[in-house]
Design a protein around this motif. Structure first.
Motif, short mmCIF file in Angstrom:
data_model
loop_
_atom_site.label_atom_id
_atom_site.label_comp_id
_atom_site.label_asym_id
_atom_site.label_seq_id
_atom_site.Cartn_x
_atom_site.Cartn_y
_atom_site.Cartn_z
N THR A 93 0.82 -1.21 0.00
CA THR A 93 0.00 0.00 0.00
C THR A 93 0.86 1.27 0.00
O THR A 93 0.40 2.31 -0.45
N GLY A 94 2.07 1.17 0.51
CA GLY A 94 2.94 2.35 0.53
C GLY A 94 3.79 2.51 -0.71
O GLY A 94 4.11 3.63 -1.11
N GLU A 95 4.18 1.40 -1.33
CA GLU A 95 5.13 1.47 -2.44
C GLU A 95 4.51 1.20 -3.81
O GLU A 95 5.10 1.56 -4.81
N ASN A 139 -1.07 4.21 -4.32
CA ASN A 139 -1.14 5.55 -3.76
C ASN A 139 -2.41 5.62 -2.92
O ASN A 139 -3.50 5.89 -3.43
N ALA A 140 -2.28 5.34 -1.62
CA ALA A 140 -3.43 5.26 -0.73
C ALA A 140 -4.19 6.59 -0.67
O ALA A 140 -5.41 6.61 -0.55
N GLY A 141 -3.48 7.71 -0.75
CA GLY A 141 -4.13 9.02 -0.71
C GLY A 141 -5.08 9.20 -1.90
O GLY A 141 -6.21 9.66 -1.74
N ALA A 142 -4.62 8.84 -3.09
CA ALA A 142 -5.46 8.94 -4.29
C ALA A 142 -6.62 7.97 -4.21
O ALA A 142 -7.73 8.26 -4.65
N GLY A 161 -10.80 8.85 -4.15
CA GLY A 161 -11.53 8.43 -5.35
C GLY A 161 -10.82 8.79 -6.63
O GLY A 161 -11.45 9.12 -7.63
N GLY A 162 -9.50 8.70 -6.62
CA GLY A 162 -8.71 9.03 -7.80
C GLY A 162 -8.89 8.02 -8.92
O GLY A 162 -9.47 6.95 -8.74
N THR A 163 -8.38 8.36 -10.09
CA THR A 163 -8.46 7.45 -11.23
C THR A 163 -7.47 6.30 -11.03
O THR A 163 -6.57 6.36 -10.19
N ILE A 212 -4.08 5.93 -8.71
CA ILE A 212 -4.05 5.01 -7.55
C ILE A 212 -2.85 4.08 -7.61
O ILE A 212 -2.15 3.90 -6.63
N PHE A 213 -2.61 3.48 -8.76
CA PHE A 213 -1.53 2.51 -8.88
C PHE A 213 -0.26 3.17 -9.41
O PHE A 213 -0.31 3.98 -10.33
#
Length: 189
Positions: free
Chosen positions: A132-134, A137-140, A144-146, A150-151
């Motif tokens: 989840t950290g590397e 992108n947990a923030g995105a 609700g990011g695209t 996210i990846f």
């Protein structure tokens, strides 16, 4: 200064005492330290894993040495490292005195057998944290990011390439570590 050295020794002594299962089992404790003190960040733990996997020495020892050095110089490096390894030294000395009796004890064998799932769980939790950290992108994700936000696609693609390469070509792990370092530098991971 003495207070800081004592705190370094104490915190890493606790890690050495309770991190049964090797270097990876120290990671949950290191993440906890990142939350507790300003010695290093959680992101730095992820970076330290990468560095530790490509340098001699277990992750816990490398992180203790690094943390001690960053916070109290060479003396801090020695103190933090000694804090981490002291419990192991004590246990080894005690075990050496009772080696034959200890190794044949059914109770001891049962204890170590039942610790395996706990250690596996700790290492699994670290794997999820690293992914989840590397890789994600947990923030995105939480905003609700695209999918492209996210990846971290470079990391995901390299991960799958490594899986294919390591299964097809049985090379020494150092080969793949060096290749990964070169790819990381070349593509700015």
């Amino acid at each position: 200064m003495i207070g800081e050295l004592f705190l370094l020794y104490y915190e890493f002594f606790k890690i050495g005492l309770f991190a049964v299962g090797g270097g990876m089992a120290t990671l949950p404790f290191l993440y906890d330290l990142a939350d507790k003190y300003d010695w290093f960040t959680q992101k730095m733990v992820g970076d330290m894993i990468a560095i530790s996997e490509s340098t001699p020495g277990p992750i816990g020892v490398n992180m203790a040495t690094y943390t001690g050095f960053q916070n109290a110089g060479p003396v801090g490096a020695v103190v933090a490292t000694m804090g981490l390894i002291t419990p192991s030294i004590i246990v080894i000395i005690i075990i050496a005195q009772f080696l034959k009796k200890f190794s044949e004890s059914q109770t001891v064998q049962d204890i170590f057998y039942t610790l395996r799932p706990a250690v596996t769980g700790l290492i699994g939790a670290v794997a999820v944290t690293l992914i989840t950290g590397e890789v994600i992108n947990a923030g995105a994700f939480s905003q609700g990011g695209t999918i492209s936000e996210i990846f971290k696609f470079k990391e995901v693609i390299w991960f799958f390439i490594l899986i294919v390469l390591t299964n097809k070509y049985k090379k020494h792990p150092l080969f793949y570590i060096c290749i990964s370092a070169a790819v990381g530098i070349l593509f700015s991971f």
